[in-house]
Every structure is written in C-alpha cells, then in structure tokens.
Enzyme design. Structure first.
Site, PDB file in Angstrom:
ATOM      1  N   LEU A  28       0.819  -1.221   0.000  1.00 21.18           N
ATOM      2  CA  LEU A  28       0.000   0.000   0.000  1.00 21.18           C
ATOM      3  C   LEU A  28       0.847   1.263   0.000  1.00 21.18           C
ATOM      4  O   LEU A  28       0.391   2.336  -0.387  1.00 21.18           O
ATOM      5  CB  LEU A  28      -0.921   0.027   1.223  1.00 21.18           C
ATOM      6  CG  LEU A  28      -1.950  -1.092   1.358  1.00 21.18           C
ATOM      7  CD1 LEU A  28      -2.665  -1.000   2.703  1.00 21.18           C
ATOM      8  CD2 LEU A  28      -2.960  -1.031   0.217  1.00 21.18           C
ATOM      9  N   GLU A  30       5.236   2.839   0.523  1.00 21.79           N
ATOM     10  CA  GLU A  30       6.635   2.621   0.866  1.00 21.79           C
ATOM     11  C   GLU A  30       7.303   3.966   1.031  1.00 21.79           C
ATOM     12  O   GLU A  30       7.303   4.800   0.136  1.00 21.79           O
ATOM     13  CB  GLU A  30       7.331   1.812  -0.237  1.00 21.79           C
ATOM     14  CG  GLU A  30       8.789   1.564   0.060  1.00 21.79           C
ATOM     15  CD  GLU A  30       9.350   0.388  -0.729  1.00 21.79           C
ATOM     16  OE1 GLU A  30       8.752   0.032  -1.763  1.00 21.79           O
ATOM     17  OE2 GLU A  30      10.375  -0.158  -0.301  1.00 21.79           O
ATOM     18  N   GLY A  31       7.829   4.197   2.233  1.00 17.45           N
ATOM     19  CA  GLY A  31       8.524   5.459   2.465  1.00 17.45           C
ATOM     20  C   GLY A  31       9.919   5.161   2.982  1.00 17.45           C
ATOM     21  O   GLY A  31      10.359   4.007   3.012  1.00 17.45           O
ATOM     22  N   GLY A  34       9.619   2.851   6.265  1.00 10.04           N
ATOM     23  CA  GLY A  34       8.894   1.594   6.355  1.00 10.04           C
ATOM     24  C   GLY A  34       8.096   1.250   5.113  1.00 10.04           C
ATOM     25  O   GLY A  34       7.963   2.041   4.188  1.00 10.04           O
ATOM     26  N   LYS A  56       2.556  -2.502   8.891  1.00 13.95           N
ATOM     27  CA  LYS A  56       3.676  -1.628   8.538  1.00 13.95           C
ATOM     28  C   LYS A  56       4.942  -2.226   9.114  1.00 13.95           C
ATOM     29  O   LYS A  56       5.032  -2.494  10.310  1.00 13.95           O
ATOM     30  CB  LYS A  56       3.461  -0.208   9.083  1.00 13.95           C
ATOM     31  CG  LYS A  56       4.575   0.767   8.678  1.00 13.95           C
ATOM     32  CD  LYS A  56       4.406   2.152   9.321  1.00 13.95           C
ATOM     33  CE  LYS A  56       3.686   3.104   8.398  1.00 13.95           C
ATOM     34  NZ  LYS A  56       3.755   4.522   8.863  1.00 13.95           N
ATOM     35  N   ASP A 168       2.379  15.628  10.205  1.00 14.28           N
ATOM     36  CA  ASP A 168       2.423  15.196   8.805  1.00 14.28           C
ATOM     37  C   ASP A 168       1.003  15.072   8.251  1.00 14.28           C
ATOM     38  O   ASP A 168       0.672  14.110   7.562  1.00 14.28           O
ATOM     39  CB  ASP A 168       3.194  13.879   8.694  1.00 14.28           C
ATOM     40  CG  ASP A 168       3.673  13.588   7.275  1.00 14.28           C
ATOM     41  OD1 ASP A 168       3.668  14.519   6.438  1.00 14.28           O
ATOM     42  OD2 ASP A 168       4.048  12.432   7.007  1.00 14.28           O
TER      43      ASP A 168
END
Ligand code: ADP
Ligand code: MG
Length: 353
Positions: A28, A30-31, A34, A56, A168
C-alpha cells in the site's frame, strides 16, 4: 496508576501476533521509514482472500509510532485508524524492525478521492451511503467539503486534546473508514507527544514541505538524542500554551481546505507553486487573493465563490487557519465552533455584522 493498570490488563488480553501469522497482500505504501502491506491472518482462511489488516514494517523509528498508536487507542480512538498491535521483530536479516498492525479501514485516502474528477461528489456518496438526487452546484459542494472539514478537525481535536501533534497532516495520511463512514488520521510516524516529551525526529527527517507551516522545526529543542530512549521532559500544559505546537497541524489542514476549494491546487506542482506565491505574500492569504483574483481563471474564481458563500464564512475560516504566526491561527476546537459549521454560528455572525 489506574491508567497503567488498565493499560497493562488491556494489553494482556488483547491478541498478540508474530511474524508467521501474516499472509502479505498488496503493497500500500513505501517510504523512507517503512513499508506498508495489506495482510490477512494465516490461520483465518475467511480473511485470506482480501486481507482485513494493514501491516507496517517500520525501521527503528517504529518504536515511537507504536507509542503514539497505543496512546491514541486509549485516549481518542475514533481519531485514527484502529490500531491492533505493535511489536519488535528481531528475526529479519537486516536487523531489528518494528511491525505495526491496524484494521484495514478502506481503500481510499483523501488524496485518492481528491484526485477524482468527481470530487467532492464521490465523497458525498461514501459519507451518506447513497447518491442524492439534487442538482450539482456550489452550495452542494460546499456542504460536502464542510462535512469533510468537520470530520478532519474533530479527529485532529482528539489528537491535540490528548497532547499529540501529528506534524504530517496531508491528504495521503487521511483514510476514509468504510465502517464508520468517516475520515480518520493515519501515519503517526512523525508525531510528537508533548505531555510526556516523546518527540523524536531524526535530523535527516524533513517534514513534508508541501504541507508544512513556515515554522517547520516546531519544538525541536525537546528532541531527545536517541529514538530508542524517549526522554520524559515533563512538558507542562503551560509550555504547550506558549508554543502552540498544535497550530502546525492547523496550517496543514488549512492547506487541505484550500485544495478542496480549488481543484487546480490539487496537483503537487501547483501546490508547490502556490506555496511559493504565498511566501512572496508573506503568508498572507488576503494579499495572495488580491494578487491572483484580478487575472484568475474561471476555475480559480469558482473556488473563491465557494468560500464566499454565506457571507464568506468559509474564507474566514480558511484565513484563520493559514497564517504565518502559529499563535494567530485558530485551534481545532475553536475551528469546530466556527460559524462555517453551523446554523447557530451563522446566526451569531449575522448578529455581529
Ligand atoms: P507511510 O506514509 O509511512 O508509507 P502510512 O501509514 O501513511 O505509511 O501508510 C501508507 C498507505 O497505506 C496510506 O497512504 C494508505 O493508503 C494505506 N493505509 C495505511 N493504514 C491504513 C489502514 N488502516 N487502512 C487502510 N489503508 C491504510
Ligand atoms: Mg503516510
């Protein structure tokens, strides 16, 4: 003490999970910190097909995210996605990582919904569960946007009252919960808990510049040096009052309001361009309006028209959220009582004028 005992007992009886319990589904997100998957439980074949959970796999900063989610779960659970469990997963080759588990709330973030040509009508159907047989137009769009804003501010007020600043807030971190038909906040990876002083942002971590308020590095003096050892700095409510760190989230939420009113500002490039224009106007929305309105496209003019409905209370709310000085911005609680959201308020405003 009661709080601790309750939390402990509750934790004791909640189901716990291990690595092998999950069947990974679609990725779902990807940063840098994580990867997020839709997952199902291996021992529960009924949930196998789609996956009714979200997992996650986070880096070392996941510890803070678990802390935040545990706190939200106890203090303001309706504000955020339903958190189930978080644990340290040691067996992976690349070293330790934290795994976090939520209920799968639904497939659409506010970002997905806002990118649809049909916004905000696509949201109306989701919130009400049916399509209304009414003519389309500004008034109807404004009511839908009002509902979204009220839900956002309600969720944010829950977090702020708990002592958590999200830092954020953006459409990508707002999920539509199909179960409750409301918007909820996700991704507490950059959040700060000011009541106990847990507030870790690694140096290299940059807040999302598209939605960040000008004071970008809020409360950075309280940042402990290591993520694994959160330091209790015993921040008093007085300090909270002085610094008003919650107003950082209010600025971001104001930008979301702006994007909902102006379709042209929904793309990344146009939002970035808007931010540059606003900076040139010293973060004064009124002077920004003065510079763009005379030669505005019909689409831009339509946005102003929407905010000008009912004597301009939408515009009034927007300008009370997007301001240079944090202390001049409204709080989530005060914004919820703004005339934009209610008839009583509307009356009050007409008495005042
Ligand atoms: P990051 O931004 O750090 O990659 P997020 O926590 O924002 O991680 O999750 C990434 C994406 O996964 C979200 O934008 C959303 O699309 C999806 N997602 C996260 N949590 C949930 C949830 N509880 N239910 C449904 N989708 C989710
Ligand atoms: Mg995110």
């Amino acid at each position: 003490w009661d709080m601790f005992v309750l939390a402990f007992v509750e934790r004791l009886f909640r189901p716990t999970y291990r690595k092998d319990d999950f069947v990974l589904g679609k990725k779902l997100g990807e940063g840098a910190f994580g990867v997020v998957y839709r997952v199902s439980l291996a021992k529960n074949p009924a949930s196998k097909k789609e996956g009714d959970l979200v997992l996650k796999k986070a880096t070392e900063y996941g510890a803070v995210e678990i802390w935040m989610n545990e706190r939200v779960r106890r203090a303001c659970s309706s504000s955020c996605a339903d958190f189930l469990y978080g644990f340290l997963e040691n067996s992976s080759k690349k070293g330790a990582g934290y795994w976090l588990l939520w209920r799968y709330e639904g497939e659409a973030t506010l970002s997905d919904l806002m990118l649809s040509k049909d916004f905000p009508y696509n949201v109306e159907a989701m919130i009400l569960g049916e399509v209304q047989d009414l003519p389309k137009g500004l008034g109807r769009e404004n009511r839908i946007i009002q509902t979204i804003m009220r839900q956002l501010l309600f969720a944010l007020d829950g977090l702020h009252t708990t002592g958590i600043v999200h830092r954020d807030i953006k459409p990508q971190n707002i999920i539509f919960s199909e179960g409750s038909r409301t918007f909820k906040i996700i991704d507490l990876g950059a959040a700060a808990d000011l009541r106990v002083g847990i507030n870790y942002i690694p140096k290299e971590f940059l807040l999302d510049p598209r939605y960040a308020a000008p004071e970008q590095y809020i409360m950075s003096t309280q940042t402990p040096s290591a993520p694994s050892a959160p330091v209790a700095t015993a921040l008093s409510p007085v300090l909270w009052q002085m610094n008003l760190p919650d107003r950082f989230d209010i600025y971001s939420t104001g930008l979301i309001f702006l994007q909902m009113a102006f379709p042209s500002l929904r793309s990344d490039s146009n939002l970035i361009q808007f931010n540059r224009q606003l900076k040139r106007c010293e973060y004064d929305l009124v002077s920004w309006r003065k510079t763009v309105e005379p030669r505005a496209s019909s689409e831009l003019r339509r946005g102003f028209e929407l905010l000008d409905l009912d004597g301009g209370i939408g515009w009034e709310l927007l300008t009370s959220m997007v301001r240079y000085k944090a202390r001049q911005r409204t709080s989530a609680k005060a914004a919820l009582a703004h005339p934009y959201f209610g008839r009583e308020g509307l009356l009050a405003l007409s008495f005042m004028q």
